[in-house]
Design a protein around this motif. Sequence first.
Motif, PDB file in Angstrom:
ATOM      1  N   PRO A 156     -11.773  83.653  66.392  1.00  0.00           N
ATOM      2  CA  PRO A 156     -12.730  82.591  66.040  1.00  0.00           C
ATOM      3  C   PRO A 156     -14.073  83.158  65.612  1.00  0.00           C
ATOM      4  N   GLU A 157     -14.766  82.428  64.769  1.00  0.00           N
ATOM      5  CA  GLU A 157     -16.036  82.889  64.222  1.00  0.00           C
ATOM      6  C   GLU A 157     -17.042  83.207  65.323  1.00  0.00           C
ATOM      7  N   GLU A 158     -17.100  82.366  66.348  1.00  0.00           N
ATOM      8  CA  GLU A 158     -18.061  82.596  67.437  1.00  0.00           C
ATOM      9  C   GLU A 158     -17.775  83.920  68.144  1.00  0.00           C
ATOM     10  N   LEU A 159     -16.501  84.186  68.434  1.00  0.00           N
ATOM     11  CA  LEU A 159     -16.135  85.443  69.094  1.00  0.00           C
ATOM     12  C   LEU A 159     -16.366  86.626  68.162  1.00  0.00           C
ATOM     13  N   ALA A 160     -15.976  86.478  66.905  1.00  0.00           N
ATOM     14  CA  ALA A 160     -16.160  87.571  65.941  1.00  0.00           C
ATOM     15  C   ALA A 160     -17.636  87.929  65.793  1.00  0.00           C
ATOM     16  N   ALA A 161     -18.507  86.916  65.729  1.00  0.00           N
ATOM     17  CA  ALA A 161     -19.947  87.165  65.568  1.00  0.00           C
ATOM     18  C   ALA A 161     -20.499  87.938  66.755  1.00  0.00           C
ATOM     19  N   GLU A 162     -20.027  87.624  67.958  1.00  0.00           N
ATOM     20  CA  GLU A 162     -20.482  88.333  69.150  1.00  0.00           C
ATOM     21  C   GLU A 162     -19.925  89.751  69.191  1.00  0.00           C
ATOM     22  N   MET A 163     -18.689  89.949  68.735  1.00  0.00           N
ATOM     23  CA  MET A 163     -18.098  91.291  68.701  1.00  0.00           C
ATOM     24  C   MET A 163     -18.877  92.200  67.760  1.00  0.00           C
ATOM     25  N   VAL A 164     -19.315  91.648  66.630  1.00  0.00           N
ATOM     26  CA  VAL A 164     -20.080  92.443  65.654  1.00  0.00           C
ATOM     27  C   VAL A 164     -21.375  92.949  66.269  1.00  0.00           C
ATOM     28  N   LYS A 165     -21.976  92.179  67.170  1.00  0.00           N
ATOM     29  CA  LYS A 165     -23.232  92.577  67.802  1.00  0.00           C
ATOM     30  C   LYS A 165     -23.046  93.703  68.813  1.00  0.00           C
ATOM     31  N   CYS A 166     -21.818  93.881  69.310  1.00  0.00           N
ATOM     32  CA  CYS A 166     -21.575  94.874  70.366  1.00  0.00           C
ATOM     33  C   CYS A 166     -21.708  96.288  69.815  1.00  0.00           C
ATOM     34  N   LYS A 167     -22.373  97.143  70.565  1.00  0.00           N
ATOM     35  CA  LYS A 167     -22.588  98.523  70.147  1.00  0.00           C
ATOM     36  C   LYS A 167     -21.509  99.471  70.683  1.00  0.00           C
ATOM     37  N   THR A 168     -20.842  99.087  71.758  1.00  0.00           N
ATOM     38  CA  THR A 168     -19.854  99.961  72.381  1.00  0.00           C
ATOM     39  C   THR A 168     -18.605  99.157  72.725  1.00  0.00           C
ATOM     40  N   ASP A 169     -17.510  99.894  72.974  1.00  0.00           N
ATOM     41  CA  ASP A 169     -16.268  99.242  73.406  1.00  0.00           C
ATOM     42  C   ASP A 169     -16.451  98.551  74.755  1.00  0.00           C
ATOM     43  N   GLU A 170     -17.275  99.123  75.630  1.00  0.00           N
ATOM     44  CA  GLU A 170     -17.493  98.492  76.931  1.00  0.00           C
ATOM     45  C   GLU A 170     -18.167  97.140  76.779  1.00  0.00           C
ATOM     46  N   GLU A 171     -19.079  97.025  75.835  1.00  0.00           N
ATOM     47  CA  GLU A 171     -19.706  95.733  75.585  1.00  0.00           C
ATOM     48  C   GLU A 171     -18.674  94.727  75.069  1.00  0.00           C
ATOM     49  N   VAL A 172     -17.776  95.188  74.211  1.00  0.00           N
ATOM     50  CA  VAL A 172     -16.706  94.312  73.722  1.00  0.00           C
ATOM     51  C   VAL A 172     -15.794  93.903  74.873  1.00  0.00           C
ATOM     52  N   ARG A 173     -15.503  94.854  75.747  1.00  0.00           N
ATOM     53  CA  ARG A 173     -14.617  94.548  76.874  1.00  0.00           C
ATOM     54  C   ARG A 173     -15.215  93.466  77.769  1.00  0.00           C
ATOM     55  N   GLN A 174     -16.512  93.581  78.065  1.00  0.00           N
ATOM     56  CA  GLN A 174     -17.169  92.566  78.891  1.00  0.00           C
ATOM     57  C   GLN A 174     -17.190  91.209  78.187  1.00  0.00           C
ATOM     58  N   LEU A 175     -17.414  91.240  76.877  1.00  0.00           N
ATOM     59  CA  LEU A 175     -17.352  90.007  76.092  1.00  0.00           C
ATOM     60  C   LEU A 175     -15.950  89.406  76.181  1.00  0.00           C
ATOM     61  N   GLY A 176     -14.939  90.263  76.073  1.00  0.00           N
ATOM     62  CA  GLY A 176     -13.561  89.791  76.152  1.00  0.00           C
ATOM     63  C   GLY A 176     -13.243  89.149  77.489  1.00  0.00           C
ATOM     64  N   VAL A 177     -13.755  89.729  78.570  1.00  0.00           N
ATOM     65  CA  VAL A 177     -13.534  89.159  79.903  1.00  0.00           C
ATOM     66  C   VAL A 177     -14.146  87.769  79.985  1.00  0.00           C
ATOM     67  N   GLU A 178     -15.373  87.629  79.511  1.00  0.00           N
ATOM     68  CA  GLU A 178     -16.040  86.330  79.594  1.00  0.00           C
ATOM     69  C   GLU A 178     -15.358  85.295  78.700  1.00  0.00           C
ATOM     70  N   TRP A 179     -15.009  85.698  77.479  1.00  0.00           N
ATOM     71  CA  TRP A 179     -14.345  84.763  76.564  1.00  0.00           C
ATOM     72  C   TRP A 179     -13.001  84.316  77.142  1.00  0.00           C
ATOM     73  N   THR A 180     -12.219  85.264  77.646  1.00  0.00           N
ATOM     74  CA  THR A 180     -10.896  84.948  78.172  1.00  0.00           C
ATOM     75  C   THR A 180     -10.984  84.091  79.430  1.00  0.00           C
ATOM     76  N   THR A 181     -11.975  84.355  80.277  1.00  0.00           N
ATOM     77  CA  THR A 181     -12.163  83.539  81.480  1.00  0.00           C
ATOM     78  C   THR A 181     -12.416  82.082  81.093  1.00  0.00           C
ATOM     79  N   GLN A 182     -13.312  81.866  80.134  1.00  0.00           N
ATOM     80  CA  GLN A 182     -13.601  80.498  79.706  1.00  0.00           C
ATOM     81  C   GLN A 182     -12.393  79.867  79.012  1.00  0.00           C
ATOM     82  N   GLN A 183     -11.681  80.671  78.263  1.00  0.00           N
ATOM     83  CA  GLN A 183     -10.477  80.195  77.604  1.00  0.00           C
ATOM     84  C   GLN A 183      -9.456  79.712  78.642  1.00  0.00           C
ATOM     85  N   CYS A 184      -9.268  80.500  79.694  1.00  0.00           N
ATOM     86  CA  CYS A 184      -8.300  80.153  80.735  1.00  0.00           C
ATOM     87  C   CYS A 184      -8.749  78.922  81.521  1.00  0.00           C
ATOM     88  N   LEU A 185     -10.023  78.846  81.854  1.00  0.00           N
ATOM     89  CA  LEU A 185     -10.536  77.673  82.569  1.00  0.00           C
ATOM     90  C   LEU A 185     -10.304  76.405  81.756  1.00  0.00           C
TER      91      LEU A 185
END
Length: 318
Positions: free
Chosen positions: A260-289
Amino acid sequence: MSFIELLNQTDGERHFSFEVLPPLKGSGTDALFRTIDKLRVFNPLYINITTHHSEYVYNELPSGLLERRRVRRRPGTIAIAAAIQQKYGIPVIPHVICSGTTIENIEYELLDLQFLGISHLLLLRGDKAADEKTFTPTPGGHAHTTDLIAQVNRFNEGFFADGTPIKCPGTAFNYGVACYPEKHEEAPNMEQDMAHLKTKQDLGAQYAVTQMFFDNQKYFDFVRKAREMGITIPIIPGIKPVAKRSQLTMVPKTFHCDIPEELAAEMVKCKTDEEVRQLGVEWTTQQCLDLYAHGVRNIHFYTVSAVESVREVAAKLM
């Protein structure tokens, strides 16, 4: 216990399942068991074990020419399924696939699984080879999941593939299949793809598990359309957190699902894989909820390269 009974055994509670790969040839089980140890504390409903039959690889010869040969990188699906069931007491659902194997070998897999008391299966065609434009069945093998379903049904009825009666039929298998909220890459359109799912249900599939997706609305739309078409089986959402910057382009290309555009836009802002990983955890948590809030009872996690992320999501959910 049928899969539906397994799915319904915890009245209304949130629960989840997850998928693991058999170890690479010669690697042992330590890494696999560490993965399970990290996730079993959240009481998974079942564990899927993928199947990887032989595939073509290319080796360079001293002459500089390439030699094409078949190898099997991840043997042992059935043995791993039995080991997990024995060690952890968690129900296991191994994949049985068409790709890279024959009808006869599938029959031996079914016999081994029956001997081990494993009665839940996920039936899949499997991926086409990396160098193929379209799926090519192994000589003596199946071309479609529906052919595999027919073999399992025949086995359940007490007959081998050649029509020979089975002298001592065991417990019948029950099985699920895959489905694609954003369409299978080889299907000409969504309607035909969903018609194939309806056929699999009519042949006996008890449930379907989706390809990964990142936009819940696509899942909700898919389920609504499925119900309109008379597909009544449970459709279990398959989820995987993003964990690397490279997945922004790799995931859509490999798995044919949109980010999704919202997730893609946030991924582009990430400087490291760890930042992407934390973003992924938060996105997936909200997705599951959101999925749970809409009445989903089980969420299936794909854990490859995402075990720690799945663990963190599960901890937030349970």
